[in-house]
Design a protein around this motif. Structure first.
Motif, short mmCIF file in Angstrom:
data_model
loop_
_atom_site.label_atom_id
_atom_site.label_comp_id
_atom_site.label_asym_id
_atom_site.label_seq_id
_atom_site.Cartn_x
_atom_site.Cartn_y
_atom_site.Cartn_z
N HIS A 1 -2.82 8.98 -4.98
CA HIS A 1 -1.90 7.87 -5.28
C HIS A 1 -1.78 7.60 -6.78
N GLU B 1 1.47 11.25 -10.50
CA GLU B 1 2.93 11.07 -10.53
C GLU B 1 3.57 12.40 -10.18
N LYS C 1 0.85 -1.19 0.00
CA LYS C 1 0.00 0.00 0.00
C LYS C 1 0.88 1.24 0.00
N PRO C 2 0.65 2.16 -0.94
CA PRO C 2 1.51 3.35 -0.94
C PRO C 2 1.29 4.17 0.33
N PRO C 3 2.31 4.87 0.78
CA PRO C 3 2.14 5.62 2.02
C PRO C 3 1.14 6.76 1.84
#
Ligand code: IPE
Ligand code: IPE
Ligand code: MG
Length: 244
Positions: free
Chosen positions: A233, A236, A10-12
């Protein structure tokens, strides 16, 4: 043998979320209610959003509560807004403290009523040692005024001979802003469909991801926040570097 694919990490979460809480008046109007009812419902949304942020691992939340231009509103509405702010600080402070929340207020205090200033300074003092989560409330805040105040203080330092103007750089400038020691926001959300900054965090949002949602602030909460973070998320962030 086929390897089991690893579960995608899971991205922070964004470290710092900033919100322009807009649309209280329209929310009330749609229900045939006075504007103050929208502001009251907005205070409930603050509570929901704050604890949702904490649960999702966000560390800093900045809320735009009253801009330096909001004095243009009718005096009765300004009174209602500060009445709600007093109520919020009195009612929520103990719980904020118990939950490890540090409170900071940014904005120009000299125009605020003395009892509001006292409530703010007491709350800041009481919660100064908390490290789990920082709630920053922008009250009588304007990004341009904040930058001008920083420039004025730097000029005074230089005039008195304590500072060489050639030594002024971005890092030094930042130390003179209200937000010193607070990381810049990663994600800035504005509710109610308006797509402008309205003088919020002008310096600090240089590389912030912006998200505009039609949801009116009183309808905002955990679900809307989760959607906003999902969108964050998908972005970019490049900070000026070449893309992948
Ligand atoms: C945001 O809601 C609250 C403050 C600016 C203090 P508004 O009062 O601006 O609501 P709208 O934009 O009129 O709907
Ligand atoms: C920005 O909202 C200020 C706050 C949310 C406190 P406004 O409703 O005052 O902004 P404008 O006037 O539509 O730009
Ligand atoms: Mg508005």
């Amino acid at each position: 043998m086929l390897q089991q694919p690893l579960a995608a990490a899971k991205p922070p979460p964004p470290v710092h979320v900033a919100i322009i809480m807009d649309g209280n008046g329209r929310w009330a109007k749609a229900r045939g209610l006075p504007r103050v009812a929208g502001h009251r419902a907005g205070a409930d949304a603050v509570r929901r959003t704050l604890y949702a942020c904490r649960d999702l691992g966000v560390r800093y939340l900045t809320l735009y509560a009253f801009s330096s231009e909001n004095w243009k509103r009718p005096p009765t509405e300004v009174e209602d807004l500060f009445g709600l702010l007093r109520l919020y600080l009195r009612r929520e402070l103990a719980e904020l403290h118990a939950n490890g929340v540090r409170l900071r207020v940014i904005g120009e205090r000299s125009r605020l009523a003395p009892d509001v200033v006292a409530l703010i300074t007491d709350a800041e003092k009481m919660t100064a040692g908390n490290t789990r989560f920082t709630l920053i409330i922008a009250i009588n805040y304007g990004g341009q005024a904040e930058i001008v105040a920083a420039a004025r203080r730097l000029a005074e330092e230089a005039k008195s001979g304590r500072l060489d103007p050639a030594a002024i750089d971005e890092a030094m400038f930042e130390r003179f802003l209200d937000t010193h020691e607070i990381p810049n926001p990663d994600l800035l959300i504005r509710t109610s469909g308006e797509q402008r900054l309205s003088n919020f965090l002008l310096w600090q949002s240089a590389y912030t991801e912006f998200l505009f949602t039609p949801t009116l602030w009183p309808d905002f909460g955990r679900e809307a926040l989760e959607e906003a973070i999902d969108e964050f998320h998908r972005r970019e962030r490049r900070f000026g570097a070449a893309g992948e």
